[in-house]
Design an enzyme around this catalytic site. Structure first.
Site, PDB file in Angstrom:
ATOM      1  N   SER A 132     -23.765   1.858 -19.669  1.00 58.28           N
ATOM      2  CA  SER A 132     -23.681   2.057 -18.228  1.00 58.28           C
ATOM      3  C   SER A 132     -22.234   2.323 -17.808  1.00 58.28           C
ATOM      4  O   SER A 132     -21.629   3.309 -18.226  1.00 58.28           O
ATOM      5  CB  SER A 132     -24.266   0.829 -17.517  1.00 58.28           C
ATOM      6  OG  SER A 132     -24.472   1.096 -16.150  1.00 58.28           O
ATOM      7  N   LYS A 184     -29.242  -1.169   9.281  1.00 60.79           N
ATOM      8  CA  LYS A 184     -28.123  -2.073   9.041  1.00 60.79           C
ATOM      9  C   LYS A 184     -28.437  -3.125   7.985  1.00 60.79           C
ATOM     10  O   LYS A 184     -27.549  -3.603   7.290  1.00 60.79           O
ATOM     11  CB  LYS A 184     -27.724  -2.765  10.355  1.00 60.79           C
ATOM     12  CG  LYS A 184     -26.465  -3.604  10.243  1.00 60.79           C
ATOM     13  CD  LYS A 184     -25.274  -2.753   9.833  1.00 60.79           C
ATOM     14  CE  LYS A 184     -24.007  -3.581   9.695  1.00 60.79           C
ATOM     15  NZ  LYS A 184     -22.884  -2.792   9.168  1.00 60.79           N
TER      16      LYS A 184
END
Length: 300
Positions: A132, A184
């Site tokens: 990764s 949000k």
């Protein structure tokens, strides 16, 4: 009178024995303190004096063996940057044993290594794993040398998410957030992702990050996006399987070091660069102002 004299003699004998024991313990404590002082002096000499090997040509070696975070990369970059000024530091060797981590930290270190490599050669070796974010980093340098059993790849992006609502209900914890803006709060530990949340996070976070990952590695490795995508679905690979694609050479660490020595000269040393400051040892002895109380610990 006789009995009183005998009693006095017995008490005096006991007193002398106790006094002797106190002297023995006190002498032992003094010896322990002196041993601690000798240890401290030796510690300071080793810590603050320059190792002899640093006075000769050397390869600065870093073992990158933690999860990639901004703080960890910041420490690495500062150390490497300071060694650029050292004329005895001929090259860098980065040994990777990391599962990855932060995409932004990985990208920053990728860019930093390219910059450093123009000033002082950077060598990379995958000992056990560069997955990764770890692979994101090493793609900056060629050749990528790896142990035949090392794990590379895991090119993809993940956003872990845990839901603790059932546990929270049991202990009486509830969420009460106040937000302005429809998106949000797309992530909450108290609920699963809605389909709308998933689409939003994929479009605005995961896919752009994944695309940046692909673009960087493809450019660094000089391969097409289409070719890279075959190995960029999150799978991990043993290095020997992807030689010529994700890895350039297969070697052992000792063999790779010998190759570097052959290029730089047999007098070159490999110096392991510590990233963490040594902690000051502390005295293990706790002295009591009352030696009698100290003695009780041993003779109760």
């Amino acid at each position: 009178m006789y009995e009183e004299n005998q009693k006095l003699k017995a008490e005096l004998k006991i007193f002398k024995i106790k006094a002797l024991k106190e002297k023995i313990i006190l002498f032992g404590v003094i010896l322990l303190i002196l041993a601690e002082l000798v240890f401290l002096i030796t510690f300071f000499k080793k810590t603050f004096s320059s190792p002899k090997a640093f006075n000769k040509p050397y390869v600065a070696t870093f073992n990158i063996n933690k999860t990639i975070t901004v703080g960890y990369i910041d420490t690495l970059t500062k150390k490497m940057n300071s060694l650029l000024k050292d004329k005895n530091c001929k090259e860098f060797l980065l040994i990777f044993n990391t599962p990855g981590g932060s995409p932004s930290a990985s990208d920053e270190f990728n860019a930093f290594l390219k910059w450093v490599n123009k000033k002082k050669k950077v060598n990379v070796y995958v000992e056990s794993m560069a997955a990764s974010g770890g692979y994101y980093i090493i793609s900056a340098i060629r050749p990528i040398v790896a142990n035949k059993n090392a794990v590379v790849g895991s090119i993809g992006v993940i956003m872990p998410h845990f839901v603790i609502k059932k546990l929270a209900d049991k202990v009486g914890v509830e969420e009460d957030s106040l937000t302005i803006g429809k998106y949000k709060e797309p992530v909450s530990l108290f609920r699963k992702f809605s389909e709308q949340d998933k689409e939003y996070l994929k479009e605005h976070l995961l896919l752009p990050t994944y695309d940046n990952f692909l673009q960087t590695v493809a450019k660094d490795r000089n391969i097409s996006i289409d070719t890279l995508k075959k190995y960029a679905d999150g799978k991990i690979y043993v290095a020997s399987i992807v030689k010529g694609i994700l890895v350039d050479k297969i070697s052992s660490l000792i063999q790779y070091k010998q190759q570097i020595k052959k290029r730089l000269g047999k007098n070159v040393e490999f110096i392991q660069i510590p990233l963490e400051k040594k902690r000051l040892p502390f005295f293990n002895i706790k002295l009591s102002s009352d030696i009698g109380e100290f003695l009780k610990r041993f003779y109760q």
